[in-house]
Design an enzyme around this catalytic site. Structure first.
Site, PDB file in Angstrom:
ATOM      1  N   ASP A   1      44.913  37.115  42.529  1.00  0.00           N
ATOM      2  CA  ASP A   1      45.946  38.125  42.267  1.00  0.00           C
ATOM      3  C   ASP A   1      46.437  38.692  43.598  1.00  0.00           C
ATOM      4  O   ASP A   1      45.734  38.668  44.613  1.00  0.00           O
ATOM      5  CB  ASP A   1      45.428  39.234  41.336  1.00  0.00           C
ATOM      6  CG  ASP A   1      44.257  40.018  41.905  1.00  0.00           C
ATOM      7  OD1 ASP A   1      43.399  39.409  42.557  1.00  0.00           O
ATOM      8  OD2 ASP A   1      44.216  41.251  41.706  1.00  0.00           O
TER       9      ASP A   1
ATOM     10  N   ASP B   1      46.169  37.299  52.075  1.00  0.00           N
ATOM     11  CA  ASP B   1      45.323  38.090  51.153  1.00  0.00           C
ATOM     12  C   ASP B   1      45.613  37.697  49.710  1.00  0.00           C
ATOM     13  O   ASP B   1      46.411  38.332  49.059  1.00  0.00           O
ATOM     14  CB  ASP B   1      45.575  39.574  51.385  1.00  0.00           C
ATOM     15  CG  ASP B   1      44.643  40.453  50.571  1.00  0.00           C
ATOM     16  OD1 ASP B   1      43.630  39.946  50.074  1.00  0.00           O
ATOM     17  OD2 ASP B   1      44.928  41.651  50.435  1.00  0.00           O
TER      18      ASP B   1
ATOM     19  N   GLU C   1      41.388  41.827  41.590  1.00  0.00           N
ATOM     20  CA  GLU C   1      40.782  42.459  42.768  1.00  0.00           C
ATOM     21  C   GLU C   1      41.681  43.567  43.292  1.00  0.00           C
ATOM     22  O   GLU C   1      41.220  44.619  43.693  1.00  0.00           O
ATOM     23  CB  GLU C   1      40.538  41.422  43.874  1.00  0.00           C
ATOM     24  CG  GLU C   1      39.528  41.875  44.930  1.00  0.00           C
ATOM     25  CD  GLU C   1      40.147  42.638  46.080  1.00  0.00           C
ATOM     26  OE1 GLU C   1      39.398  43.302  46.818  1.00  0.00           O
ATOM     27  OE2 GLU C   1      41.380  42.607  46.252  1.00  0.00           O
ATOM     28  N   GLU C   2      42.974  43.295  43.273  1.00  0.00           N
ATOM     29  CA  GLU C   2      43.916  44.259  43.866  1.00  0.00           C
ATOM     30  C   GLU C   2      44.202  45.423  42.921  1.00  0.00           C
ATOM     31  O   GLU C   2      44.762  46.429  43.340  1.00  0.00           O
ATOM     32  CB  GLU C   2      45.231  43.551  44.236  1.00  0.00           C
ATOM     33  CG  GLU C   2      45.074  42.407  45.231  1.00  0.00           C
ATOM     34  CD  GLU C   2      44.803  42.887  46.650  1.00  0.00           C
ATOM     35  OE1 GLU C   2      44.537  44.084  46.833  1.00  0.00           O
ATOM     36  OE2 GLU C   2      44.835  42.043  47.557  1.00  0.00           O
TER      37      GLU C   2
ATOM     38  N   GLU D   1      38.167  37.225  52.193  1.00  0.00           N
ATOM     39  CA  GLU D   1      39.108  38.289  52.566  1.00  0.00           C
ATOM     40  C   GLU D   1      39.531  38.121  54.025  1.00  0.00           C
ATOM     41  O   GLU D   1      38.776  37.588  54.831  1.00  0.00           O
ATOM     42  CB  GLU D   1      38.457  39.675  52.366  1.00  0.00           C
ATOM     43  CG  GLU D   1      38.225  40.079  50.920  1.00  0.00           C
ATOM     44  CD  GLU D   1      39.517  40.350  50.153  1.00  0.00           C
ATOM     45  OE1 GLU D   1      40.594  40.369  50.772  1.00  0.00           O
ATOM     46  OE2 GLU D   1      39.443  40.499  48.917  1.00  0.00           O
TER      47      GLU D   1
ATOM     48  N   HIS E   1      49.302  42.855  52.546  1.00  0.00           N
ATOM     49  CA  HIS E   1      50.115  43.753  51.710  1.00  0.00           C
ATOM     50  C   HIS E   1      51.477  44.086  52.323  1.00  0.00           C
ATOM     51  O   HIS E   1      52.173  44.970  51.822  1.00  0.00           O
ATOM     52  CB  HIS E   1      49.369  45.071  51.385  1.00  0.00           C
ATOM     53  CG  HIS E   1      48.084  44.853  50.635  1.00  0.00           C
ATOM     54  ND1 HIS E   1      47.413  45.868  49.989  1.00  0.00           N
ATOM     55  CD2 HIS E   1      47.330  43.738  50.420  1.00  0.00           C
ATOM     56  CE1 HIS E   1      46.318  45.387  49.417  1.00  0.00           C
ATOM     57  NE2 HIS E   1      46.240  44.096  49.680  1.00  0.00           N
TER      58      HIS E   1
HETATM   59 ZN   LIG Z   1      42.169  40.656  49.193  1.00  0.00          ZN
END
Ligand SMILES: [Zn+2]
Length: 386
Positions: free
Chosen positions: A74, A105, A140-141, A169, A358
């Protein structure tokens, strides 16, 4: 022909898997791993108050040792898509750079793990000398309740036992090979609440102002460091993030004041001991004359450390051989799903560069994808040669 991590990363980035959407990412991984002989299972977890989320567990081999490669497909939302130079799910490559949401990520490092596994199996008769598994979550996010935490429990209930895990990660601040994570600090939120007596601001003797008291308690709580850090951790830190009185009236002394804080803590103390320490500081400053209490929020982010040893050295030497850099063994940063994995086996984290996480125009150098695949491949060769 070696597997192409860039092609796999492009395929994954093309799947719009913004939490909690699966977006086709797990279906893609299922197909690729099944083709390589993995036994693949897709499981959806749900719970009241949260979106149902799909997850994937794939294993090849039955013997020990059992290495888990783990991560999430995700991604966070792209934000304003008009601001992207290359559309977030178009997987465009320009001048040796792959653009897209999840590039670092962490679809990029999942692609590298898959490519490394395919190459390793191809070079070793299609079977690991032990067991290799992929534990991939789609949660996860987001609030991370229907992901790794439940998937690990689900696997354990089916008799799955893991010896070591590598979470992908993004860990490197500047260059691939800079840093791996061997632990994470714990996190604890709390609110300091002071109760006073409401009254007219011109008659303070008839009131008891909680604003004065909360300021004094906050200073006292932060007067001394919590600790001085340990061999692998920096000092624990308590940070007040908000003071809330909510008083809109100028001539009123309010009845209550609240101050929110977060503690990032190392392995000097347990969570319980830490709470006691903060409460003792507040109690001393209050000296029995201030009415106060702390509301502690529940947390599943405990401190953990995978101490340096053969496994950490195996990963570190693979990184050194491919990049020429000796990675710093770090415990910095926020929490990750490693906080759940550590309850089942030792876990380290190593992936791509962290700067782009992000961001608008998230991207990764295709050279980094090739190098990270080489690192993971070496890890697999060494791990199963033990
Ligand atoms: Zn991540």
């Amino acid at each position: 022909m070696p597997a192409d991590p860039v092609a796999i990363a492009r395929d994954l980035i093309s799947c719009p898997s913004v939490t909690p959407a699966e977006g086709g990412a797990l279906a893609y991984i299922e197909k690729v791993l099944q083709g390589a002989g993995f036994n693949v299972q897709r499981v959806t977890f749900e719970e009241a108050g949260a979106d149902p989320v799909e997850n994937l567990y794939a294993r090849i081999g039955t013997a020990a040792p059992h290495l888990m490669l783990t991560g999430h497909t995700d991604v966070v939302p792209p934000g304003d898509e008009a601001k992207w130079t290359h559309p977030p799910f178009a997987s465009e490559v320009a001048d040796g750079v792959l653009f897209g949401r999840g590039a670092v990520d962490m679809k990029g490092s999942i692609a590298c793990k898959i490519a490394a596994a395919l190459d390793y199996l191809g070079g070793n008769g299609g079977k690991p000398k032990g067991s290799l598994s992929f534990l991939i979550t789609g949660d996860e996010e987001g609030i991370a309740v229907n992901g790794t935490v439940k998937l690990l429990k689900w696997a354990a209930e089916r008799g799955e036992k893991f010896d070591h895990a590598i979470l992908g990660e993004p860990t490197n601040p500047e260059k691939l090979g800079d840093m791996m994570k061997i632990g994470r600090r714990g996190s604890q939120n709390g609110t300091l609440v002071v109760t006073g007596t409401q009254g007219h601001v011109a008659y303070p003797e008839l009131a008891d102002n909680p604003v004065r008291h909360i300021a004094a308690l906050m200073v006292a709580i932060n007067a001394e460091p919590i600790d001085n850090g340990t061999a692998h951790f920096g000092a624990s830190n308590l940070e007040f993030t908000s003071i809330d009185v909510g008083n809109k009236t100028v001539n009123l002394i309010p009845a209550e004041a609240r101050a929110r804080f977060n503690i990032r803590f190392n392995d000097t103390r347990t969570r319980e001991e830490l709470r006691k320490l903060i409460e003792a500081r507040a109690a001393k400053a209050a000296a029995g004359e201030v009415r106060w209490h702390i509301e502690w929020e529940p947390s599943n982010a405990d401190v953990f450390l995978t101490p340096p040893g053969p496994f950490v050295e195996l990963v570190s030497s693979a990184i050194r051989e491919v990049t020429g850099l000796t990675p710093k063994l770090s415990t910095t940063g926020g929490t990750s799903d490693a906080r759940f994995i550590k309850d089942y086996c030792p876990v380290i984290e190593f992936g791509l560069l962290s700067q782009q996480m992000h961001k608008i125009d998230e991207h990764v150098a295709t050279d980094d994808l090739v190098a990270l695949t080489a690192i993971y491949r070496r890890i697999l060769e060494r791990y199963f040669a033990q």
